[in-house]
Design a protein around this motif. Structure first.
Motif, PDB file in Angstrom:
ATOM      1  N   ASN A  89       0.828  -1.213   0.000  1.00 60.70           N
ATOM      2  CA  ASN A  89       0.000   0.000   0.000  1.00 60.70           C
ATOM      3  C   ASN A  89       0.861   1.262   0.000  1.00 60.70           C
ATOM      4  O   ASN A  89       0.553   2.257   0.678  1.00 60.70           O
ATOM      5  CB  ASN A  89      -0.951  -0.004   1.204  1.00 60.70           C
ATOM      6  N   GLY A  90       1.969   1.204  -0.737  1.00 59.05           N
ATOM      7  CA  GLY A  90       2.824   2.377  -0.881  1.00 59.05           C
ATOM      8  C   GLY A  90       3.878   2.558   0.188  1.00 59.05           C
ATOM      9  O   GLY A  90       4.744   3.427   0.057  1.00 59.05           O
ATOM     10  N   GLU A 108       2.168  -1.747 -14.326  1.00 58.23           N
ATOM     11  CA  GLU A 108       2.552  -1.005 -13.121  1.00 58.23           C
ATOM     12  C   GLU A 108       3.462  -1.814 -12.197  1.00 58.23           C
ATOM     13  O   GLU A 108       3.979  -1.290 -11.217  1.00 58.23           O
ATOM     14  CB  GLU A 108       1.296  -0.593 -12.346  1.00 58.23           C
ATOM     15  N   LYS A 109       3.643  -3.101 -12.531  1.00 53.68           N
ATOM     16  CA  LYS A 109       4.434  -4.006 -11.687  1.00 53.68           C
ATOM     17  C   LYS A 109       3.917  -3.991 -10.236  1.00 53.68           C
ATOM     18  O   LYS A 109       4.672  -3.849  -9.286  1.00 53.68           O
ATOM     19  CB  LYS A 109       5.921  -3.648 -11.728  1.00 53.68           C
ATOM     20  N   LYS A 110       2.613  -4.165 -10.122  1.00 56.66           N
ATOM     21  CA  LYS A 110       1.966  -4.203  -8.812  1.00 56.66           C
ATOM     22  C   LYS A 110       1.004  -5.386  -8.744  1.00 56.66           C
ATOM     23  O   LYS A 110       0.411  -5.766  -9.754  1.00 56.66           O
ATOM     24  CB  LYS A 110       1.208  -2.903  -8.534  1.00 56.66           C
ATOM     25  N   LEU A 127       6.977  -2.745  -6.079  1.00 49.79           N
ATOM     26  CA  LEU A 127       8.376  -2.381  -5.872  1.00 49.79           C
ATOM     27  C   LEU A 127       8.461  -0.899  -5.529  1.00 49.79           C
ATOM     28  O   LEU A 127       7.722  -0.084  -6.084  1.00 49.79           O
ATOM     29  CB  LEU A 127       9.196  -2.650  -7.132  1.00 49.79           C
ATOM     30  N   LYS A 128       9.352  -0.535  -4.618  1.00 48.51           N
ATOM     31  CA  LYS A 128       9.528   0.886  -4.348  1.00 48.51           C
ATOM     32  C   LYS A 128      10.156   1.541  -5.580  1.00 48.51           C
ATOM     33  O   LYS A 128      10.830   0.866  -6.379  1.00 48.51           O
ATOM     34  CB  LYS A 128      10.359   1.099  -3.091  1.00 48.51           C
ATOM     35  N   PRO A 129       9.949   2.848  -5.785  1.00 47.51           N
ATOM     36  CA  PRO A 129      10.375   3.512  -7.027  1.00 47.51           C
ATOM     37  C   PRO A 129      11.837   3.267  -7.410  1.00 47.51           C
ATOM     38  O   PRO A 129      12.143   2.998  -8.571  1.00 47.51           O
ATOM     39  CB  PRO A 129      10.126   4.997  -6.717  1.00 47.51           C
TER      40      PRO A 129
END
Length: 201
Positions: A123-124, A172-174, A142-144
């Motif tokens: 969730n970010g 989005e790779k999510k 993944l984190k940026p």
């Protein structure tokens, strides 16, 4: 961080299945480890031995040591429903297992490392606890900085279509944890009833 660090092929040979590896050495030597191989084993295991073996298989499969596994079982037994099914659901809801199921990496140990090294967000927010338990609707990504790291993104292969309790967005790779899985949808060959019987003694 507690985890199994011993020889993986040895574990595969104990169970006759690729529990920790790809199983390529099982074809060469499928016998259990030890000086006498299969000959040192009784032809038929007793009831307790079968139950213990099944528990060990589950522990090695999900990369959980005894204390944490027992704690997970205790929670599963407190929940409504079938204890064995609850146990598998709780193990499947672990963050490291979900990263593996989403196809971000090819193995659970690799997923555990990715989480521990702070590459994964829920969730970010960055989460570096492999045993973190996901809830329905949680979004894993993944984190940026990791998303721009080719060493990380090159491992992504995408989700197996049969894993229907997760959703994966390739662009989005999510991934999204939709719900706890039904036992029949989990591909692992684990006889959970034997584990329940073992802990019920």
């Amino acid at each position: 961080m507690a985890r199994y660090t011993g020889p993986k092929t040895k574990i595969d040979r104990i169970f006759g299945e690729p529990i920790l590896g790809n199983g390529k050495y099982l074809g060469k030597n499928p016998n259990p480890p030890g000086q006498h191989g299969a000959n040192r084993k009784r032809k038929q295991l007793g009831e307790y031995a079968l139950q213990l073996k099944e528990k060990q298989k589950a522990k090695y499969t999900y990369g959980v040591l005894e204390r944490q596994f027992r704690s997970t079982f205790d929670e599963a037994s407190r929940r409504k429903g079938v204890t064995g099914d609850n146990l598998i659901q709780l193990l499947e809801a672990r963050l490291d297992n979900t990263v593996y199921r989403l196809g971000i990496v090819s193995s659970r140990p690799a997923a555990r490392q990715l989480v521990s090294h702070k590459h994964i967000t829920v969730n970010g927010e960055v989460v570096n606890i492999p045993s973190f338990r996901l809830k329905a609707g949680d979004i894993i990504g993944l984190k940026p900085k990791s998303d721009d790291n080719s060493a990380v993104t090159s491992m992504i292969k995408g989700k197996n279509p049969k894993i229907n309790w997760l959703d994966w967005n390739e662009t989005e790779k999510k991934g999204t944890f939709i719900a706890y899985p039904e036992r029949e949808n989990v591909p692992e060959n684990i006889k959970v009833q034997l584990i329940v019987e073992l802990y019920s003694k």
